[in-house]
Structure formats: C-alpha cells, structure tokens
Design an enzyme around this catalytic site. Structure first.
Site, PDB file in Angstrom:
ATOM      1  CG  HIS A  93      13.553  49.190  -2.448  1.00 52.17           C
ATOM      2  ND1 HIS A  93      14.507  48.878  -3.431  1.00 52.17           N
ATOM      3  CD2 HIS A  93      13.014  50.277  -2.934  1.00 52.17           C
ATOM      4  CE1 HIS A  93      14.473  49.758  -4.327  1.00 52.17           C
ATOM      5  NE2 HIS A  93      13.474  50.715  -4.245  1.00 52.17           N
TER       6      HIS A  93
ATOM      7  CE1 TYR B 252      -8.871  55.033   3.811  1.00 53.34           C
ATOM      8  CE2 TYR B 252      -7.576  56.081   2.186  1.00 53.34           C
ATOM      9  CZ  TYR B 252      -8.368  56.137   3.372  1.00 53.34           C
ATOM     10  OH  TYR B 252      -8.626  57.350   4.301  1.00 53.34           O
TER      11      TYR B 252
ATOM     12  NE  ARG C 120      17.685  54.866  -7.888  1.00 52.11           N
ATOM     13  CZ  ARG C 120      18.162  56.035  -7.526  1.00 52.11           C
ATOM     14  NH1 ARG C 120      17.918  57.048  -8.146  1.00 52.11           N
ATOM     15  NH2 ARG C 120      19.013  56.115  -6.201  1.00 52.11           N
TER      16      ARG C 120
END
Length: 749
Positions: free
Chosen positions: A81, A125, A35
């Site tokens: 993931h 978007y 991570r």
C-alpha cells in the site's frame, strides 16, 4: 540554457480538454476502485485487505503473540500500500476499536482511542494481532480460493479479494467518499445475517420483506435505540438507499423524596461523547434548555451521562424530546449500499443482492478450495500407488537402485511408474521400508480415496455445495450465539414518543411573562413582565401606540395584515424593549403597502371572524391560519381598493356589525360560512362606505360597548329587536349613547 532542456521535436501538442478528462477519469476510477468503495464479496477496502493479509504473513494469528503496530504498518506500506503510514495506522486502529466496528478484526493491545474521540497512541507503543473473525475471513487463502495479482512494484503478490468466510460488509458496515459517489452501510447482527443467508439458500426467490423477518435492522456497536419505521426500513433495504433514526438509551434514576435524574447509558453510533456533552453545556449556557439544570459525565469503562432536571416536576419525556431535537442524542445514519459488484462495477444494491453476491462468492471459494484439495489428493494417491508397488517388489526395486545407472528410467520401465512415482520412490528414506509404514500407507490410501469420492460428489452437485455452505454459515452463527458478548443484539427498537411539536418547542424556551407593544407604523417589541402602564414607553417621531397585549415567551403571535394574510411570530424571537423594536414587515415577508390590522396570542381551539372593508368575511378556525413560513398564509382574499380590516374572536352566537354610515345590524353567527380561505360572504349592505367595527357576543350576555369616557353599556338581546335581522341587510342607526367613533370598544383577542 533553458532552451536546451526541451530537445527538438520533443513538444507534442495535446488538446487540454481531452487531457484533463483522461486524467480526471483515471483519478476517479482509482479512487472508486482502489480506495473508497468496499468489495461486496469480502466487505473490505484495499487498505483493510492488505492489512489483514500482511498480518497473516507475519503469523499474527489469534493464538499467537502480539507485534508492534509499527511493524505491521511498515510491511503494508513497503510491500502493498504505497500511501502514508498515518493513513494505514488509522485504518488499523479502527479495525481494533470495539466502539467503531461491530466485530473487531484486530485485537489491539495498548491505547487504541476511546468513545470520547481521543486518538490512539503512536504506532510504536501499540501492538496488534488478528481476531477469530479476521481468521475466518482469511481462511482458505493458501488453498487457491481466490486470485492473486502483482503488488504495485511487481515484486510480490497480493489477493484480489479475500475468501470472506465472515459476511463483513453487512456485519461491520462501511463508509467512504469517492469521486461522484459515496457509500454508507451500517453494521448488522451476525446471527440475523446468517439466518437471512440460510433462508436465501433454501428460497432463492425470497424477496426483501422475507429477509427482513431475519434482519431486523442495523445493530450498532454503541447500542442505542432505533426509532421504528417499518415502511422506511423496507424501502431502504429494498433500494439500498435510506436512513435510520438512532437515539440514545436513557433511564430515570430515582434519588428519593420525589427527586430524580436521567442517566444516558448508550449514545448514537459515531457520536463523540465529549463533543456531545460540550454541545449540551453550550445550549444550557445559552438558555436553550430551560428544563435542564446540569449535565455531568460520570463515565468509566461504560457510558454514564447524568442529566439533572430543573425541578422534580419536569416531564422527563419532554426533557429528552427537547434534547433529541437539539443535540446528537438523536441522529440519522444514512444507508447508501454503493459497493463494487464483483470487485469491478460500482453499484447500489439492496440487501438481497448483497447477500446473493456474498453467497455466490462463498460458492466459488468452496469450488476452488475443493478443486485444489482434489488436486492434492490426486497427487498424493499417485505417490502412494508408487509406494505400494515398491513394497510389493521391494527386492527388485533395491536391485535396480543399486545396479542400474539410470535408476529412475529403469524403475519407470520395469513397473510402469509415472515420473512422479519414480521420484517419490527414489526419495524414500530407508526407515520407511518398515512393515508398519506399508500398513500406514494402505490406510492413508483408503482414507484419501474416500475423501476423493466425497469431493467429486461435492463438485458434481450444486445442491451439495449449497448444503455445505449452509453448514458453514450455521457453524459461524454457533460461534457467536445470541447470548454471547459479540453475538447479542445491542441496538433495540423503540417507537418515537408522540408529543405535540409545540410542546417540544415550548420546552426549549424559558417561559417568562412579556408585554408585546405594537406601534401605529408596525414596529414591534417585547417588554419584560406584564405591564399595564405604558405612558413611559417612547416611540419614534411621528409614531404612537397601536396596541399592546400580555403574553409568555413560549407563545406564538399571529399577525393579520391588510392584504388578508396571517403571519406567525415566536414571542421568544421578539426584540427587547430597550429600543424602538423592529418593523414587523422585516421579520416576515409582508408586501409593500400592507399594514398591520391585528396582533394577538395564538389559541389553537378558537375560531376567528375576518372581514374586509367592504364587509365581506367568514369564520375560520384559528389553527388553520397559522403560517409555517415567512411568506405568511393567505386567508382573506381582497382586491383593490378594498383590504382586510377586522379580525375578531368568534366566541358567541350573534354578530353585531356597524358601518361607517353608522348603521348597526345584529344577526346570528350561524349565518356566516366557515371557510379556510376565500373572499367571504356579505355581512352588511352599504350604499357607500364600508365596515367600521364588528363584535361577536353570546345572546344570554348581551351586546356590550364602551364609550369615549370608558363607561360600559350592555343591551340584552330582547332589547335589540329593532336592530336584529339577517346577514347582508343594511341595519339601523344605533341606540342612544353608542360612541360616535362607531366602535364597540377595545377587544382583547
């Protein structure tokens, strides 16, 4: 009912400490490895690596069309993931922000946030595709360049590390917080990294100073100025730990008729412009920036922050230095090159080790890709060899295929073919039997044979491998030349302006006249303006005026106590004159039982004469008594029952001292030692009692005293012959008319 939930024998006793240690260790390792820390080889964390890999599988190449970010995030979360979609999208957005990463790896279309700190539009978007830099990082993935491992659900494969044709760790930097460790790496210029890598290939024993001839320092995407400190820079890159001072880039804009304004065009890395302007505006309202009149944000696509000075006579450099001190127009970027060495071991590395591991990785990738290509060529040459045999014996091959029951076995036996060659011949199309195809096969065979020889030579020579890697790095540098938009250095270097800290401190305080009032019991306050009539000033019951002086809010006040310590107070920090003020002992750490002897305005170039009650003292430079902490600075050493009694300005060449026994002595100031701390020398000798007052005067002006009626008397030096002597003598009774208080009168320090 509840008892049935735990079957008999299903409870296993465990040591709580061991269980916690085991689980916390597993969590810590997971955080560190999967991570927070980047791999030194490709400079990526797992989430970034998975994003790029998923986008490649979606065919989002630099020349392809865009696809919705929601599609990318969905693929990454579903296949590779198993974390939140917002965390994955935030990582994707950052890879596309040209103000956050020096070399963007994602080409974004839509609102991807801005330098003001506004967040990106929702993932439904925005659209994205890979950049050329990401393509270079992924290049070779299909050629067995790196190892693959199973994904979290075991249904797919993902690369352990990317081929890393782009030195991403140094070029784009990294930041992350793990368990018990963190990483913070600034971005650098790709041209400088390539030059240093090529130098390291030619000179494997090169040390960090050699590499810093090429890597000049961080190169932030937002530009700015790096304060030059060669020693700190060398230590940081040598050890992998350090910090860099980054300042905003500014210029003076002439408005005509002597007026001007400062325009900030670049701000430090990772500073939000809107928050920066809010902070400056808050300081402006709090009157912490007296040199600044207004701030305006006139930014469009570029940064343009206008700073309006209070007047045209303001020193622009001093204005900016005060802003650098109080705001994020200057900040420090820490360097902590804590990375995963070989993708496994967390380690803090210097710049040479980072480059070395990246080059070793590129060498391994080159060898693996070359071996993969060699295997492909070997297979193709084997097939082509079978084709050539078929063309030389075409009629017999056709007969065997038409007449034999097991054509494959018959072909292998008749022409000594391998299984691969026999399958290839049987799978040939009829149109491939043209004469032209035979010529093409012979040409391809020759070409592949030549390539095979080259690959064998490459794999057999380490020198050739490094030459090939050096050429790849040179091609990378050519793709981003120093005069290109991405390749040019954005962060320049500048020397810090050498300004006195006191000047900068004063620039941050609004200059106003005040009258400092100190009471007998040690209470202090500041009245506005320079006042001479203090009859209306009230004090606590039993308290009275001890002294008062005129000062400015920008001044430093020195407090001399009976313990022989000096304390420093900022005049701007004194309580106002509405109440009775505050005790000085609460504003500084004055010992219990100590009282105030003297309070005066600090003048750095002056000398002082200090004395204890037993008339021991010395001369000290005033700049040497300034205390930087609340605890004060011990200057005059005293021991009970004696204490510090007097502090006067040593301005002149003669000293006049009078004891409580009313004996006056005049002697040259040169007879008193100059020290920074100590008990001092004997100034006057007494049978009993101690010193009453001291003054220093110039011989040509004479000795002056003031009587109880306020009348002034002056005696020239030749009129003081009876009282002149040497230091430590007893002296004589003073001249007629000398005050019975045994004081020379109020002196203003």
């Amino acid at each position: 009912m509840g008892k049935d939930l735990i079957p008999a024998g299903g409870v296993e006793p465990i040591n709580l400490r061991e269980a916690l240690e085991e689980r916390y260790l597993a969590y810590a390792l997971s955080t560190i490895m999967h991570r927070a820390l980047p791999d030194v080889r490709d400079g990526l964390k797992p989430v970034h690596r998975r994003l790029l890999y998923a986008m490649r599988l979606l065919k989002l190449d630099p020349g392809a069309g865009f696809k919705k970010c929601a599609r990318v995030v969905g693929d990454v979360m579903g296949k590779y993931h198993p974390h939140g979609d917002q965390a994955i999208y935030d990582a994707l957005v950052r890879l596309a922000q040209d103000f956050a990463v020096r070399y963007p790896m994602v080409d974004g279309q839509g609102n991807f946030g801005n330098i003001d700190g506004d967040s990106a539009a929702a993932m439904r978007y925005t659209e994205a595709r890979l950049t050329d830099i990401a393509a270079r990082t992924l290049d070779g993935l299909d050629e067995d360049a790196v190892d693959f491992r199973e994904t979290y659900d075991g249904l797919d494969k993902e690369p352990v590390v990317l081929p890393g044709g782009f030195p991403n760790l140094l070029a784009n930097g990294a930041a992350g917080i793990a368990v018990g460790m963190a990483t913070s790496i600034p971005p650098h210029n790709i041209g400088e990294i390539c030059a240093a890598a090529q130098h390291l290939i030619k000179n494997p024993d090169a040390d960090t100073p050699d590499l810093l001839q090429f890597i000049l320092g961080p190169d932030f995407p937002t530009g700015g100025l790096l304060v030059r400190n060669d020693a700190a820079l060398l230590e940081a890159y040598e050890t992998g730990r350090g910090s860099f001072r980054v300042r905003a880039r500014w210029e003076i804009e002439d408005l005509g008729r002597g007026t001007w304004q400062v325009v900030v065009t670049e701000i430090p890395y990772q500073v939000q412009k809107s928050r920066l302007i809010e902070k400056i505006a808050e300081l402006l309202q709090a009157r912490k920036l007296p040199l600044l009149d207004d701030i305006r944000d006139e930014s469009a696509e570029d940064v343009r922050v206008v700073l309006v000075p209070r007047s045209k006579n303001v020193d622009a450099t001093l204005l900016m230095e005060s802003l650098f001190k109080l705001t994020d127009l200057e900040n420090r970027f820490s360097l902590n090159m804590n990375v995963l060495s070989g993708g496994v071991v967390p380690k803090v590395m210097g710049v040479k080790q980072v480059l070395r591991e990246w080059l070793d990785h590129r060498k391994e990738v080159l060898v693996r890709r070359s071996s993969h290509r060699l295997a492909q060529i070997e297979h193709r040459l084997e097939v082509l060899g079978g084709y050539l045999i078929a063309y030389l014996n075409l009629d017999e091959v056709i007969r065997i295929i038409r007449e034999e029951d097991n054509a494959k076995t018959s072909l292998m036996a008749a022409f000594d073919l391998s299984e691969v060659q026999a399958d290839a011949i049987l799978n040939m199309r009829l149109r491939s039997l043209r004469k032209l195809e035979e010529l093409e096969i012979r040409k391809e065979h020759d070409k592949l044979t030549k390539e095979r020889e080259g690959l064998l030579a490459l794999l057999g020579s380490e020198a050739r491998q490094w030459t090939r890697i050096s050429k790849q790095i040179a091609d990378l540098a050519k793709a981003y030349p120093a005069d290109s938009e991405l390749g040019k250095r954005r962060t320049d270097f500048a020397d810090a302006v050498d300004r006195d800290l006191s000047d900068i401190h004063q620039a941050m305080i609004e200059k106003e006249p005040i009258t400092v009032v100190v009471s007998e019991k040690g209470w202090i306050r500041a009245l506005k303006g320079h006042q001479s009539d203090l009859t209306t000033v009230s004090f606590k019951q039993g308290d009275a005026l001890k002294l008062h002086l005129h000062a400015e809010t920008t001044d430093k006040l020195l407090v001399f106590s009976t313990s022989g310590k000096f304390f420093t107070l900022g005049a701007d920090k004194l309580p106002g004159g509405r109440g009775h003020g505050e005790p000085i002992r609460l504003m500084v750490d004055m010992e219990e039982g100590s009282d105030v002897v003297e309070v005066f305005v600090h003048k750095p170039d002056r000398r002082l004469l200090v004395s204890s009650t037993e008339a021991r003292g010395f001369v000290v430079k005033e700049e040497d008594v300034v205390a930087n902490t609340r605890k004060g600075k011990q200057v005059l050493n005293v021991s009970a029952p004696h204490e510090a009694a007097l502090c006067v300005a040593a301005e002149g060449d003669h000293v006049a001292i009078i004891g409580r026994n009313r004996k006056l002595l005049v002697f040259p100031l040169a007879q008193i030692s100059e020290m920074t701390r100590g008990r001092g020398v004997r100034l006057q000798r007494y049978r009993d009692g101690g010193v009453s007052d001291i003054t220093v005067f110039a011989a040509e002006e004479g000795l002056t005293w003031i009587d109880s009626s306020g009348r002034s008397f002056t005696r020239k030096l030749d009129e003081l012959t009876d009282w002149r002597g040497d230091r430590a003598q007893a002296g004589r009774l003073p001249p007629n008319g000398f005050p019975r208080t045994n004081k020379f009168g109020r002196r203003t320090l």
